[in-house]
Write a protein that holds these residues in place. Sequence first.
Motif, PDB file in Angstrom:
ATOM      1  N   ILE A 129       0.822  -1.225   0.000  1.00 30.11           N
ATOM      2  CA  ILE A 129       0.000   0.000   0.000  1.00 30.11           C
ATOM      3  C   ILE A 129       0.847   1.263   0.000  1.00 30.11           C
ATOM      4  O   ILE A 129       0.317   2.365   0.173  1.00 30.11           O
ATOM      5  N   ALA A 132       1.118   4.708   2.762  1.00 27.61           N
ATOM      6  CA  ALA A 132      -0.151   4.758   3.481  1.00 27.61           C
ATOM      7  C   ALA A 132       0.020   5.313   4.894  1.00 27.61           C
ATOM      8  O   ALA A 132      -0.966   5.526   5.604  1.00 27.61           O
ATOM      9  N   THR A 381      -4.009   2.641   5.312  1.00 30.78           N
ATOM     10  CA  THR A 381      -5.031   2.182   4.370  1.00 30.78           C
ATOM     11  C   THR A 381      -4.687   2.733   2.987  1.00 30.78           C
ATOM     12  O   THR A 381      -4.005   3.754   2.866  1.00 30.78           O
ATOM     13  N   LYS A 382      -5.192   2.062   1.977  1.00 29.65           N
ATOM     14  CA  LYS A 382      -4.996   2.496   0.594  1.00 29.65           C
ATOM     15  C   LYS A 382      -5.529   3.923   0.402  1.00 29.65           C
ATOM     16  O   LYS A 382      -4.934   4.742  -0.286  1.00 29.65           O
ATOM     17  N   GLU A 383      -6.676   4.185   1.065  1.00 23.38           N
ATOM     18  CA  GLU A 383      -7.278   5.523   0.980  1.00 23.38           C
ATOM     19  C   GLU A 383      -6.335   6.600   1.490  1.00 23.38           C
ATOM     20  O   GLU A 383      -6.196   7.660   0.884  1.00 23.38           O
ATOM     21  N   ASP A 386      -3.681   7.462  -0.904  1.00 20.88           N
ATOM     22  CA  ASP A 386      -4.132   8.360  -1.973  1.00 20.88           C
ATOM     23  C   ASP A 386      -4.088   9.827  -1.529  1.00 20.88           C
ATOM     24  O   ASP A 386      -3.684  10.700  -2.280  1.00 20.88           O
TER      25      ASP A 386
END
Length: 438
Positions: A129, A132, A381-383, A386
């Motif tokens: 990930i 992250a 987290t991947k979110e 981002d």
Amino acid sequence: MNPSDAYLAHMDAIVREKVRSIESARAPEQEHYLGQAELWQRVADHVERYRDELSFIVRDLHANPELAFEETRSAEVLATTLERQGFVVKRGAHSLPTALRAEWQSVDFDPRRHRTIAVLAEYDALPGIGHACGHNIIAAAGVGGFLGAAGIGSGKIVFLGTPAEEGHTGKEYMIRAGMLDDIDAAVMVHPFNYDLSAHTWIGRRTLKVVFKGIAAHASMQPYMGRNALDAANLVYQGIGLLRQQMPPSDRIHAVIDEGGHRASIIPERAEMSIYVRSLYVDTLMDLSTRIDDILTGAALMAGVEVERSWDTHPMSLPVRNNTTLADRWAQTQAARGREVLPFGVLPDSQAASTDFGNVSQLVPGIHPTIKVAPPGVALHTKEFADYAATDAAVTAAIDAAVGLGQVIVDTLCDDHLMNKARSEFENAGGPIRATDLR
Ligand SMILES: [Zn+2]
Ligand SMILES: [Zn+2]
């Protein structure tokens, strides 16, 4: 003795600190020493001059994530950024190949009269990930904080590139190799989903357990066996029952790595990996003792032998927030238009661990958070990854660089601030070394 005494002893301090922190957030802004406003403006101007370089670090590291101890490319990006500004950078500093150290000192620097302040930068990422945890932002903020404060005041500023925060406690290896020997205070920042002057970061110990039993035919002669998996199972149950009696912010998690290979054979070997986390150094050691007792009890019940290896990586200590310096951080961010929440507003239940804890137990330190993602988007987290490469992430890195630079300048120029920070640190027990804990 009451088994929770170690935790209870901290309760009054927790309550008082939360009240104090909320009151101090309401205190009116003022100049703390003559010329502070002008020095803060100089820091902000310096950082603004490096906006493109810092933005590049945020995006470039994010696009090229590297795992703990393998951050060669990332370290090189930071090193060359500093070298282009004329600083000498030591690669492989304090025993780690991907660690960095650079220094600025005033021409009149005298270690007997002046202070030495460290600003830390992390740059490792997570498997699968990437960034992250947003360490690309920490890296840019650390470089920017150093460049922003360099040249202002009398004293020394040390930039430390600290690898392998994720799961490996890289800073502890560097501490053992002298990283903090001449340091009076240490500052860094971590991206998050809130702006916090200080947050709860709990200590973490890792434990590897091997149970050794006796194999036997599970149908023909089960009575000749001693089941190692039974012991692992009892540990898992024991931990589950212990949770009810644990302080609310403490955590234990365990997996069974090996528990036999075929159902028809009584497992002669079982392996477990366990993490133990707690809010204070003494409660961390206390909880470790409880786990040791569970292991002993489980081995006795199953009639097997137990081997335990604590701290397969060095233990990571809880962060001891220096509230004197954290309050100053909050003021720097208010000046950037950020609303920094006082300590204690966000529940402790959102706690994780960081190897900055080991630093903060040896010198006064701050590990505030800067908002780059909406509430609810968690680290790792991947979110979150981002969000760590957006324009908001670059703005956060710039604001954080200015804040770190301004706190550094204040630690050099404001005797009252540092005296207060130092006495707060001593009143909280003075330095604690991970290597001295048993
Ligand atoms: Zn992380
Ligand atoms: Zn992190």
